[in-house]
Design an enzyme around this catalytic site. Structure first.
Site, mmCIF file in Angstrom:
data_model
loop_
_atom_site.group_PDB
_atom_site.id
_atom_site.type_symbol
_atom_site.label_atom_id
_atom_site.label_comp_id
_atom_site.label_asym_id
_atom_site.label_seq_id
_atom_site.Cartn_x
_atom_site.Cartn_y
_atom_site.Cartn_z
ATOM 1 N N SER A 36 0.846 -1.189 0.000
ATOM 2 C CA SER A 36 0.000 0.000 0.000
ATOM 3 C C SER A 36 0.880 1.238 0.000
ATOM 4 O O SER A 36 1.941 1.270 0.631
ATOM 5 C CB SER A 36 -0.865 0.002 1.275
ATOM 6 N N ALA A 47 19.593 -0.229 13.208
ATOM 7 C CA ALA A 47 20.843 -0.848 13.672
ATOM 8 C C ALA A 47 20.701 -2.357 13.555
ATOM 9 O O ALA A 47 19.599 -2.896 13.644
ATOM 10 C CB ALA A 47 21.124 -0.465 15.125
ATOM 11 N N LYS A 75 28.719 -0.145 13.031
ATOM 12 C CA LYS A 75 28.293 -0.317 14.426
ATOM 13 C C LYS A 75 29.198 -1.372 15.042
ATOM 14 O O LYS A 75 29.145 -2.551 14.670
ATOM 15 C CB LYS A 75 26.836 -0.766 14.472
ATOM 16 N N GLU A 363 18.617 -4.643 21.617
ATOM 17 C CA GLU A 363 19.814 -5.277 21.031
ATOM 18 C C GLU A 363 19.701 -5.363 19.513
ATOM 19 O O GLU A 363 20.312 -6.220 18.875
ATOM 20 C CB GLU A 363 20.011 -6.677 21.643
ATOM 21 N N THR A 365 17.385 -6.316 17.246
ATOM 22 C CA THR A 365 17.101 -7.685 16.811
ATOM 23 C C THR A 365 16.019 -7.783 15.732
ATOM 24 O O THR A 365 15.796 -8.872 15.200
ATOM 25 C CB THR A 365 16.653 -8.519 18.025
HETATM 26 C C1 FAD Z 1 10.612 1.844 17.760
HETATM 27 C C2 FAD Z 1 11.254 0.773 16.945
HETATM 28 C C3 FAD Z 1 12.636 0.765 16.775
HETATM 29 C C4 FAD Z 1 13.246 -0.251 16.031
HETATM 30 N N1 FAD Z 1 14.626 -0.281 15.905
HETATM 31 C C5 FAD Z 1 15.195 -1.330 15.254
HETATM 32 C C6 FAD Z 1 16.613 -1.441 15.137
HETATM 33 O O1 FAD Z 1 17.360 -0.570 15.574
HETATM 34 N N2 FAD Z 1 17.126 -2.547 14.526
HETATM 35 C C7 FAD Z 1 16.332 -3.517 13.997
HETATM 36 O O2 FAD Z 1 16.854 -4.487 13.477
HETATM 37 N N3 FAD Z 1 14.975 -3.417 14.054
HETATM 38 C C8 FAD Z 1 14.412 -2.356 14.664
HETATM 39 N N4 FAD Z 1 13.049 -2.268 14.721
HETATM 40 C C9 FAD Z 1 12.248 -3.265 13.975
HETATM 41 C C10 FAD Z 1 12.163 -2.810 12.519
HETATM 42 O O3 FAD Z 1 11.617 -1.522 12.452
HETATM 43 C C11 FAD Z 1 11.267 -3.762 11.736
HETATM 44 O O4 FAD Z 1 11.751 -5.072 11.904
HETATM 45 C C12 FAD Z 1 11.310 -3.462 10.248
HETATM 46 O O5 FAD Z 1 11.059 -2.109 9.995
HETATM 47 C C13 FAD Z 1 10.317 -4.341 9.538
HETATM 48 O O6 FAD Z 1 9.080 -3.805 9.562
HETATM 49 P P1 FAD Z 1 7.997 -4.536 8.608
HETATM 50 O O7 FAD Z 1 8.482 -4.446 7.178
HETATM 51 O O8 FAD Z 1 7.767 -5.893 9.162
HETATM 52 O O9 FAD Z 1 6.684 -3.679 8.828
HETATM 53 P P2 FAD Z 1 6.332 -2.217 8.355
HETATM 54 O O10 FAD Z 1 7.546 -1.374 8.190
HETATM 55 O O11 FAD Z 1 5.248 -1.761 9.277
HETATM 56 O O12 FAD Z 1 5.719 -2.400 6.880
HETATM 57 C C14 FAD Z 1 4.395 -2.884 6.704
HETATM 58 C C15 FAD Z 1 4.060 -2.798 5.226
HETATM 59 O O13 FAD Z 1 2.803 -3.434 4.986
HETATM 60 C C16 FAD Z 1 2.039 -2.635 4.118
HETATM 61 N N5 FAD Z 1 0.632 -2.896 4.325
HETATM 62 C C17 FAD Z 1 -0.045 -2.911 5.494
HETATM 63 N N6 FAD Z 1 -1.354 -3.164 5.268
HETATM 64 C C18 FAD Z 1 -1.502 -3.323 3.932
HETATM 65 C C19 FAD Z 1 -2.602 -3.606 3.078
HETATM 66 N N7 FAD Z 1 -3.844 -3.761 3.549
HETATM 67 N N8 FAD Z 1 -2.382 -3.696 1.741
HETATM 68 C C20 FAD Z 1 -1.127 -3.533 1.237
HETATM 69 N N9 FAD Z 1 -0.050 -3.266 1.981
HETATM 70 C C21 FAD Z 1 -0.240 -3.156 3.332
HETATM 71 C C22 FAD Z 1 2.440 -1.202 4.473
HETATM 72 O O14 FAD Z 1 2.154 -0.323 3.420
HETATM 73 C C23 FAD Z 1 3.951 -1.385 4.683
HETATM 74 O O15 FAD Z 1 4.615 -1.312 3.431
HETATM 75 C C24 FAD Z 1 12.433 -1.241 15.432
HETATM 76 C C25 FAD Z 1 11.051 -1.229 15.579
HETATM 77 C C26 FAD Z 1 10.460 -0.228 16.328
HETATM 78 C C27 FAD Z 1 8.962 -0.236 16.490
HETATM 79 N N1 LIG Z 2 25.226 -13.032 16.260
HETATM 80 C C1 LIG Z 2 25.939 -12.011 16.965
HETATM 81 C C2 LIG Z 2 25.032 -11.298 17.955
HETATM 82 C C3 LIG Z 2 25.790 -10.261 18.675
HETATM 83 C C4 LIG Z 2 27.032 -10.397 19.176
HETATM 84 N N2 LIG Z 2 27.411 -9.188 19.766
HETATM 85 C C5 LIG Z 2 26.436 -8.322 19.602
HETATM 86 C C6 LIG Z 2 26.384 -6.999 19.958
HETATM 87 C C7 LIG Z 2 25.241 -6.332 19.613
HETATM 88 CL CL1 LIG Z 2 25.192 -4.682 19.996
HETATM 89 C C8 LIG Z 2 24.191 -6.936 18.973
HETATM 90 C C9 LIG Z 2 24.262 -8.259 18.605
HETATM 91 C C10 LIG Z 2 25.388 -8.942 18.922
HETATM 92 C C11 LIG Z 2 26.480 -11.060 15.915
HETATM 93 O O1 LIG Z 2 25.711 -10.351 15.304
HETATM 94 O O2 LIG Z 2 27.702 -11.049 15.773
#
Ligand code: FAD
Ligand SMILES: N[C@H](Cc1c[nH]c2cc(Cl)ccc12)C(=O)O
Length: 520
Positions: A36, A47, A75, A363, A365
């Site tokens: 969408s 990260a 990082k 972390e 993840t």
């Molecule tokens: C506050 C916060 C901080 C984060 N920080 C980190 C980080 O530092 N490191 C990390 O690894 N992960 C982090 N994450 C997780 C990371 O943001 C998500 O894993 C990643 O963005 C994946 O999101 P997604 O694609 O699953 O969902 P979204 O980004 O929500 O995408 C959903 C998609 O589905 C579509 N969609 C929804 N409904 C419909 C519909 N009806 N029809 C068509 N399309 C639709 C939308 O348009 C959108 O494109 C964080 C998450 C949060 C909440």
């Molecule tokens: N699979 C490991 C996970 C890991 C090891 N050290 C850190 C530090 C931070 Cl900040 C996040 C993840 C990990 C890797 O990614 O090497």
């Protein structure tokens, strides 16, 4: 064979899934991304783990190609500030512990700190001094600083092998931080250039057939869309798996109360401010603030518990923490679904990303979960017989990975030295996931080993547990009694050597800004 996959969602998980499946199966699999343009992506998630390099290697993308396009930085770990007590900090790096006479340096440190130091992380990890000095992990010619990870001379010529998370046997010394929206755009171009079909439309109905499987998707402008396999990348809503197929979500809220976030994208002058090569997690009165330096801006946000503060107060706290640079920057308020789908794969639907499961990003993840979800899907990809063994094995692998990370994060709160307000006091008495109380008891007497951490693959090794338990300061830890009977001169010599090596590297390596500026 299955030959047609439709991915719903165009966030990080949608485009990581599309690009990885195309790299794995080429033209033998038709892949469509249906996203969408009306519904926004989560807009955060910057990260990563060091193992994300396997994802880019699998796509044949060397870092000097994609990093500048995504404002990416290095990082070297996470800097945890104010978790033990206000004013303290330590690093959780990507670095295994050296072992002397059969014991890790952390054991020796508990036995006798070198020079009565209070910074275990500076004594047992090279990375701490490199992070403190804001250095790059590569020299200006691209050579990686000396580690047990050997690379060919010129990383630009390194032939990436196509390995996966669970084959990781060396510890690569760094991960990346990048602009999630730019990465999604980059992977969208990568995917569509390789034949992935991209439909920009809304799914308005998920129609189930008489078996209860997904029969087709009805869209607003492109009629019905069918597939052999549907991948739900629709974020926290879980449109296909949780809503249409009614797969329940197991909540982690009883053990991880942080359920909200407020995020800012803050432009900064890197030359003036410098470019710290790590994520910072700064403990606050009702959660913690992340600071992720990207090339040209920082991503920052306050992850907090709505039981302990309000969105308005959280935004005020975040803006005060960031300072004048945050002026005029729009805040993104986010409700987080903390937990995981009971099964990520049900019938002909697999959830990847937030729709599969999520814990607060303490972390980093989230993207690791996406990578694990896609890699395991390739390893378990169904045949025409939809063998339930493949599906069940997949669900066990994904459930274990998320549960293991959940337990590791709960340990961060139970182990934190902070107890200066009700939020931090409650963290010491809140429910624990099954098994963690027993493991904590064990760790008080003997630091974690591969035998005593969470038993299934979840991405973390014992050294990560050591780093957090010693850094957080809230769990009494003991040195092995054996060390009192041993000569510790070899360990003390190793501490001295490591300190000299880390200081030499901090002197010789270029600053991260200097190194990355030449990429742009
Ligand atoms: C506050 C916060 C901080 C984060 N920080 C980190 C980080 O530092 N490191 C990390 O690894 N992960 C982090 N994450 C997780 C990371 O943001 C998500 O894993 C990643 O963005 C994946 O999101 P997604 O694609 O699953 O969902 P979204 O980004 O929500 O995408 C959903 C998609 O589905 C579509 N969609 C929804 N409904 C419909 C519909 N009806 N029809 C068509 N399309 C639709 C939308 O348009 C959108 O494109 C964080 C998450 C949060 C909440
Ligand atoms: N699979 C490991 C996970 C890991 C090891 N050290 C850190 C530090 C931070 Cl900040 C996040 C993840 C990990 C890797 O990614 O090497």
């Amino acid at each position: 064979m299955l030959t047609n996959v439709v991915i719903v969602g165009g966030g990080t998980s949608g485009w990581m899934s599309a690009s990885y499946l195309k790299a794995a199966f080429g033209d033998r699999l038709s892949v469509t991304v249906l996203e969408s343009k009306r519904i926004k992506t989560i807009g955060v998630g910057e990260a990563t783990f060091s193992t994300v390099r396997h994802f880019f290697d699998y796509l044949g993308l060397p870092e000097h190609v994609w990093m500048p396009k995504c404002n990416a930085t290095y990082k070297l770990g996470i800097r945890f500030e104010n978790w033990h007590r206000k004013g303290s900090y330590f690093y959780h790096p990507f670095e295994r512990l050296r072992v002397v006479d059969g014991f890790p340096l952390t054991d020796w440190w508990l036995h006798r700190k070198p020079g009565n130091s209070e910074r275990f992380d500076q004594d047992v990890f090279l990375m701490s001094a490199i992070c403190d000095a804001e250095r790059s992990p590569r020299y200006m010619d691209g050579t990686l600083f000396e580690q047990d990870f050997k690379e060919q001379t010129d990383p630009k010529d390194r032939k990436p092998e196509r390995s996966t998370l669970t084959e990781q046997d060396t510890q690569f010394p760094y991960a990346y931080q990048f602009d999630a929206s730019l990465l999604a755009d980059y992977l969208c171009a990568y995917s569509t250039e390789r034949g992935v079909r991209h439909i920009e439309d809304d799914v308005v109905e998920v129609a189930r057939d008489d078996r209860g499987w997904i029969g087709h998707l009805r869209t607003r402008e492109h009629g019905e869309v069918t597939a052999d396999l549907f991948i739900d990348c629709t974020g926290f809503k879980g449109l296909l798996l949780n809503e249409a197929l009614e797969e329940p979500v197991i909540s982690f809220q009883d053990t991880l109360p942080n359920d909200r976030a407020v995020a800012l994208r803050v432009p900064v002058d890197m030359e003036k401010r410098g470019l710290r090569p790590c994520t910072t997690a700064t403990a606050q009165d009702a959660g913690w603030i992340w600071t992720i330096p990207l090339f040209g801006r920082i991503g920052t946000g306050y992850v907090y518990a709505s039981d302990y503060t309000t969105p308005e107060e959280a935004e005020r706290t975040l803006r005060e923490f960031v300072g004048p640079d945050a002026k005029d920057v729009e805040a993104n308020h986010i409700r987080m679904r903390i937990g995981r789908s009971r099964n990520a794969w049900v019938n002909n639907c697999v959830a990847v990303g937030l729709s599969s499961g999520f814990v607060e990003p303490l972390e980093s993840t989230g993207i690791f979960f996406i990578q694990q979800g896609i890699e395991q899907l390739v390893k378990h990809f169904p045949g025409a017989d939809w063998n339930p063994q493949l599906r069940d094995s997949y669900n066990r692998a994904i459930g274990n990975t998320i549960d293991g990370v959940r337990e590791f994060l709960v340990m961060h709160y139970r182990g934190a030295g902070r107890n200066d307000n009700q939020y931090w006091k409650d963290a010491k008495t809140r429910a624990l996931p099954d098994g963690l109380a027993e493991r904590l008891d064990m760790w008080r007497s003997k630091l974690p080993t591969t035998e005593t951490i969470f038993p299934n693959y979840h991405g973390f090794e014992p050294y990560s547990y050591h780093s957090m338990l010693l850094g957080l300061g809230g769990v009494d830890l003991k040195a092995p009694p054996a060390l009192a009977l041993m000569d510790d001169s070899a360990a003390q010599a190793e501490f001295k050597l490591l300190r000299a090596q880390s200081q030499e590297l901090a002197k010789r390596l270029p600053s991260q800004y200097e190194y990355l500026a030449q990429m742009h």
